[in-house]
Design a protein around this motif. Structure first.
Motif, short mmCIF file in Angstrom:
data_model
loop_
_atom_site.label_atom_id
_atom_site.label_comp_id
_atom_site.label_asym_id
_atom_site.label_seq_id
_atom_site.Cartn_x
_atom_site.Cartn_y
_atom_site.Cartn_z
N LYS A 28 0.83 -1.21 0.00
CA LYS A 28 0.00 0.00 0.00
C LYS A 28 0.86 1.25 0.00
CE LYS A 28 -3.89 -2.12 2.48
NZ LYS A 28 -4.72 -2.07 3.71
N THR A 29 1.94 1.19 0.78
CA THR A 29 2.84 2.35 0.83
C THR A 29 3.47 2.61 -0.53
OG1 THR A 29 3.34 1.92 3.16
CG2 THR A 29 4.91 3.28 1.93
N ALA A 30 3.86 1.52 -1.21
CA ALA A 30 4.45 1.67 -2.53
C ALA A 30 3.45 2.26 -3.52
CB ALA A 30 4.96 0.32 -3.03
N LYS A 31 2.23 1.81 -3.48
CA LYS A 31 1.21 2.32 -4.41
C LYS A 31 0.81 3.75 -4.09
CE LYS A 31 -0.85 -2.14 -5.60
NZ LYS A 31 -2.08 -2.98 -5.58
N SER A 32 0.99 4.14 -2.82
CA SER A 32 0.57 5.50 -2.43
C SER A 32 1.44 6.57 -3.08
CB SER A 32 0.63 5.64 -0.91
OG SER A 32 1.97 5.61 -0.45
N ASN A 33 2.58 6.18 -3.65
CA ASN A 33 3.43 7.16 -4.33
C ASN A 33 2.74 7.75 -5.56
OD1 ASN A 33 5.71 7.06 -2.59
ND2 ASN A 33 6.40 5.16 -3.57
N TYR A 34 1.73 7.08 -6.10
CA TYR A 34 0.99 7.60 -7.25
C TYR A 34 -0.32 8.26 -6.84
CZ TYR A 34 4.12 5.76 -10.78
OH TYR A 34 5.22 5.54 -11.59
N LEU A 35 -0.53 8.45 -5.56
CA LEU A 35 -1.69 9.19 -5.09
C LEU A 35 -1.32 10.66 -4.94
CD1 LEU A 35 -3.07 6.76 -2.36
CD2 LEU A 35 -3.89 7.06 -4.70
N PRO A 36 -2.28 11.58 -5.16
CA PRO A 36 -1.95 13.01 -5.05
C PRO A 36 -1.62 13.39 -3.61
CG PRO A 36 -4.31 12.72 -5.30
CD PRO A 36 -3.69 11.38 -5.53
N GLU A 37 -0.79 14.42 -3.50
CA GLU A 37 -0.44 14.95 -2.18
C GLU A 37 -0.97 16.37 -2.10
OE1 GLU A 37 3.50 15.86 0.58
OE2 GLU A 37 3.72 14.94 -1.39
N VAL A 38 -1.78 16.65 -1.13
CA VAL A 38 -2.40 17.98 -0.96
C VAL A 38 -2.00 18.50 0.41
CG1 VAL A 38 -4.55 19.28 -0.87
CG2 VAL A 38 -4.34 17.32 -2.41
N THR A 39 -1.51 19.77 0.43
CA THR A 39 -1.14 20.39 1.71
C THR A 39 -1.77 21.78 1.77
OG1 THR A 39 0.89 21.29 0.77
CG2 THR A 39 1.04 19.15 1.85
N GLY A 40 -2.13 22.21 2.93
CA GLY A 40 -2.69 23.55 3.13
C GLY A 40 -1.93 24.25 4.22
N SER A 41 -1.83 25.61 4.11
CA SER A 41 -1.10 26.37 5.13
C SER A 41 -1.75 27.73 5.32
CB SER A 41 0.37 26.55 4.73
OG SER A 41 0.48 27.33 3.55
N VAL A 42 -1.66 28.30 6.51
CA VAL A 42 -2.16 29.63 6.86
C VAL A 42 -1.04 30.37 7.56
CG1 VAL A 42 -3.84 30.95 8.18
CG2 VAL A 42 -4.52 28.82 7.05
N THR A 43 -0.80 31.64 7.14
CA THR A 43 0.30 32.41 7.72
C THR A 43 -0.22 33.78 8.15
OG1 THR A 43 1.86 31.33 6.22
CG2 THR A 43 2.60 33.35 7.31
N SER A 44 0.03 34.16 9.38
CA SER A 44 -0.28 35.51 9.90
C SER A 44 1.03 36.28 10.03
CB SER A 44 -0.98 35.43 11.25
OG SER A 44 -2.27 34.86 11.12
N THR A 45 1.05 37.55 9.49
CA THR A 45 2.31 38.29 9.43
C THR A 45 2.13 39.68 10.06
OG1 THR A 45 2.87 37.18 7.36
CG2 THR A 45 4.12 39.17 7.91
N TYR A 46 3.10 40.09 10.85
CA TYR A 46 3.16 41.47 11.35
C TYR A 46 4.43 42.09 10.78
CZ TYR A 46 3.91 45.47 14.38
OH TYR A 46 4.15 46.74 14.85
N LEU A 47 4.24 43.28 10.07
CA LEU A 47 5.35 43.93 9.39
C LEU A 47 5.67 45.25 10.08
CD1 LEU A 47 7.23 43.73 6.89
CD2 LEU A 47 5.50 45.03 5.63
N ASP A 48 6.93 45.61 10.05
CA ASP A 48 7.36 46.88 10.64
C ASP A 48 6.54 48.00 9.99
OD1 ASP A 48 8.66 49.21 11.39
OD2 ASP A 48 10.65 48.34 11.19
N PRO A 49 5.84 48.83 10.78
CA PRO A 49 4.97 49.88 10.21
C PRO A 49 5.72 50.82 9.26
CG PRO A 49 4.60 49.65 12.58
CD PRO A 49 5.80 48.81 12.25
N LYS A 50 6.98 51.04 9.50
CA LYS A 50 7.74 51.93 8.63
C LYS A 50 7.84 51.34 7.24
CE LYS A 50 10.53 53.72 12.47
NZ LYS A 50 11.89 53.84 13.03
N ILE A 51 8.05 50.02 7.19
CA ILE A 51 8.15 49.36 5.91
C ILE A 51 6.78 49.28 5.26
CG2 ILE A 51 8.79 47.22 4.73
CD1 ILE A 51 11.14 48.80 5.84
#
Length: 784
Positions: free
Chosen positions: A365-388
């Motif tokens: 099963k592990t070998a066959k799983s190499n042909y299955l799609p891989e989907v990843t999701g990410s969320v990023t919160s950013t604080y930037l220097d107000p001057k920039i």
């Protein structure tokens, strides 16, 4: 009827027998009996012949009907008969039975030579049994050492009863102080007793309520069927029993006795020797006494097991065991087919092997799983220097939250494709390894089954051998008493009896160990009570599978060679070891092809990404006029193609490694094939040996048995010494073991051959086995 009962009553059936010869003195022999029956007529002739043979030419022996007097358990009548015999024409008086024993033993003067043999317990007799001779003019007594007190003490050691029933003949209870005797015996005991006078078996079986044990203080005149009926009731009520009668009653199912297994011939000879000595002028006062002062415990092994009475090892040295050593309390009694089937479903080794298959399946099963799609999701919160952020023209706000979803799909990868096939081959190889484990465990189960049978036979033979040693010790005792041999013979057989007893103890424990091993293989509690059914060709589970056909093929020289060739071919076709190796070779070939062509095959993958801005805040969120606002979301799609150009020479190294592994696997295959051919040929030779052994061991045992009987007879007459008797016994012991093992070894060798072939006949249908035979005949016709 029992031996002692026979001795009591057989004299009554003697008729007048007188054949006077000139020059010989007539000796009239009279008999005093407690009871008279008309059975076992041949025994009367045996006793008369024995007396006449011993007396020989010294006198004419006369047995007269009017000199046979029966008291019917009446003390007064017994006294009257004794006086009549003293005043009558008899020259020698033979007195038999409990009542006559009491009457004669009380006499202080004996006017005629009297030979006394009584079945009264020693507790009632007034004779001194510690003497080597009576010391009383005209009296020699041959009284058994039966004692209620001793029997009850031995019974309590064997089974600590609390409320015991004591059954005696009603006539004995009326004429002897039985109750007074028992009151005295139990005065110092914590246990209680109930006296059960009986005239028939129903008197006993109807009075067992509340009892936890039964002592048969009488019963010499009970028939075998009556004793068997009593045994049935006692077993149903789970009441242990002890009898004052002979070993035959224990053989019929009563639990134990403390009496020796005397034979009629011994008593007849002692009576005849005493008669001869008296005729030749010897005073009966000086004649040796034949009193069995050494008690010998005999236990019915099956009855004790059924009632849950443990056999104490401390008693084995002085104990005879009777029975067939079947475990009557067994929860399960296995035949071979049941062992083979149960071990397949219950054995823990096989269960663990099944998990190995599941784990290898996960690798697929592990070998066959190499042909299955891989989907990843990410969320990023950013604080930037107000001057920039302020100078970013709305592109980078002070606060922002962004998310993305990435999907990747392998379209083609040489390594992944090859690995799927490799793992599938390894899975199939693991399945064949499991099949091999099944064949091994089945044989292990069969081996444990036959080992238990061998140990069981060894226990039975060891018990019989111990009985033989005890019998030889009795012969040595008789020879010593008659002056035919010295004390060294007695010491030799006593030493041998101790050794045989130790062998018996070890045989009991070895059988238990055999059952432990079988329980372990079957994944059952180690101490579970089990037993194994006997195995024999053409019977039971072997009847349908015709193992004799295998003997025919191997016993015929013209068929043996082609049959062995056919078996080698079957072993190669069926061997899971070869099949497992074939799958490993296939996996190796795929790995080798990957190493050769993998450098020229690209890896192709598709990748896409979607990005989105969720929130913005703070400085830099406003987009100045003239500038385009950044989209809140966007995506991208890409196609990746990679080709290994140079990987630190890893591809060449992998190819070389795979080539070496292939060569090794080919060597292993050749080795397995050669081992299979060798193992088949060796197994066939072993079977051939066992076929010859089956018949020869029967002949050997029968010859050894007859040789032992002849040697015992010769030893009894002083014609051979103890060394020759011991050698004959050892020869018989070895012959019995060889014969008992012959069938088991043949069947076990057959199963070993089946394991090598990878085909167990017992686990296939009759049609499949017939096809197997037809394949051989087809091979035989097309071989040349």
């Amino acid at each position: 009827m029992k031996i002692k009962a026979i001795i009591i009553v057989l004299m009554a059936s003697m008729v007048y027998s007188f054949a006077q010869e000139p020059g010989k003195k007539d000796i009239h022999i009279g008999m005093l009996l407690d009871v008279r029956t008309s059975e076992i007529e041949p025994l009367t002739d045996r006793l008369k012949n024995e007396i006449r043979a011993i007396v020989g030419e010294d006198a004419n022996i006369v047995f007269s009907e009017d000199q046979v007097l029966v008291n019917d358990f009446d003390l007064d009548k017994a006294e009257e008969h004794y006086q009549m015999m003293v005043k009558g024409k008899s020259d020698i008086i033979l007195a038999f039975g409990a009542i006559n024993n009491v009457i004669v033993s009380r006499k202080t003067e004996h006017l005629k030579p009297t030979i006394l043999f009584g079945s009264a317990p020693g507790d009632f007799a007034e004779l001194d049994k510690t003497k080597t001779s009576s010391g009383i003019h005209n009296l020699v007594y041959l009284v058994t050492s039966q004692s209620f007190e001793v029997d009850l003490e031995v019974f309590s050691e064997l089974y600590p009863y609390e409320n015991v029933g004591i059954a005696v003949e009603a006539a004995m209870e009326r004429t002897l102080p039985v109750k007074e005797l028992l009151d005295r015996i139990f005065q110092s005991k914590q246990a209680k007793y109930r006296l059960i006078p009986f005239e028939n078996i129903n008197d006993i079986t109807s009075d067992l309520e509340g009892l936890d044990a039964l002592y048969m203080g009488g019963g010499f005149l009970l028939t075998d069927s009556e004793v068997s009926g009593l045994v049935t009731v006692l077993n149903q009520k789970r009441i242990p029993s002890f009898t004052s009668t002979d070993v035959n009653d224990v053989t019929l199912g009563l639990m134990a006795t403390n009496q020796r297994a005397e034979t009629l011939d011994q008593f007849f000879r002692r009576i005849a020797l005493s008669v001869e000595a008296i005729i030749n002028g010897e005073d009966a006062a000086n004649l040796p006494l034949y009193i069995e002062s050494n008690s010998e415990l005999t236990i019915n092994y099956n009855t004790a097991e059924r009632l849950g009475v443990p056999l104490k090892y401390s008693l084995i040295a002085t104990t005879n065991l009777v029975g067939d050593f079947e475990n009557v309390t067994a929860e399960k009694r296995y035949n071979l087919l049941e062992v083979m089937k149960e071990v397949l479903t219950a054995n823990l080794t096989l269960r663990s092997g099944a998990k190995d298959i599941e784990l290898t399946g996960q690798d697929v099963k592990t070998a066959k799983s190499n042909y299955l799609p891989e989907v990843t999701g990410s969320v990023t919160s950013t604080y930037l220097d107000p001057k920039i952020a302020e100078i970013s023209n709305g592109q980078n706000p002070e606060y922002s939250t962004d998310g993305s979803v990435t999907i990747s799909q392998t379209i083609f990868a040489p390594g992944a494709t090859a690995n799927i096939k490799i793992q599938e081959d390894l899975l199939n190889a693991q399945r064949e390894t499991y099949n091999a484990s099944q064949l091994d465990v089945i044989f292990d189960g069969a081996n444990a089954y036959f080992n238990a049978l061998l140990l069981k036979a060894n226990l039975q033979i060891s018990s019989r051998n111990l009985d033989l040693t005890k019998r030889n010790l009795q012969l040595a005792q008789q020879n010593y008493e008659s002056g035919q041999s010295g004390k060294s013979d007695l010491l030799q057989f006593r030493s041998q009896m101790a050794q045989n007893t130790q062998t018996l103890v070890e045989a009991v424990n070895q059988l238990e160990q055999g059952f432990f091993s079988l329980n372990q293989l079957l994944n059952q509690p180690i101490n579970r009570k089990i037993d194994v059914q006997d195995a024999d060709l053409g019977k039971g589970v072997f009847e349908e599978y015709d193992y004799d056909q295998l003997r025919v093929f191997l016993d015929d020289p013209s068929l043996r060679a082609p049959f062995v060739e056919f078996l080698v071919g079957q072993a190669r076709n069926n061997a899971p070891e070869l099949k497992s190796l074939a799958y490993n070779i296939s996996a190796n070939e795929r790995n080798l092809q990957l190493a050769k062509r993998g450098r020229f095959l690209p890896t192709i993958a598709l990748q896409g990404q979607y990005n989105s801005n969720f929130t913005q805040g703070g400085v830099g969120t406003e987009v100045p006029m003239g500038f385009a606002a950044t989209p809140k979301s966007n995506y991208n799609v890409g196609l990746n193609l990679s080709l290994p150009i140079f990987q630190r020479n890893q591809q060449n190294i992998n190819r070389q490694t795979a080539s070496i592994q292939k060569e090794q696997l080919d060597i292993n295959r050749q080795n397995i094939e050669l081992n299979l051919e060798n193992n088949v040929n060796v197994a066939v030779l072993q079977l051939t040996n066992q076929i010859a052994n089956i018949e020869l061991s029967k002949v050997s045992e029968e010859a050894a048995r007859e040789g032992l009987e002849l040697t015992q007879e010769s030893y009894a007459t002083g014609a051979v010494n103890w060394v020759q008797l011991t050698e004959a016994q050892d020869n018989y012991l070895n012959a019995q073991l060889a014969n008992a093992n012959a069938i088991y070894n043949y069947l076990l060798s057959s199963l070993q051959l089946e394991r090598i072939m990878g085909y167990y006949f017992l686990l296939h249908t009759s049609e499949e086995n017939e096809n197997f035979r037809q394949e051989f005949f087809t091979y035989l016709t097309t071989r040349n």
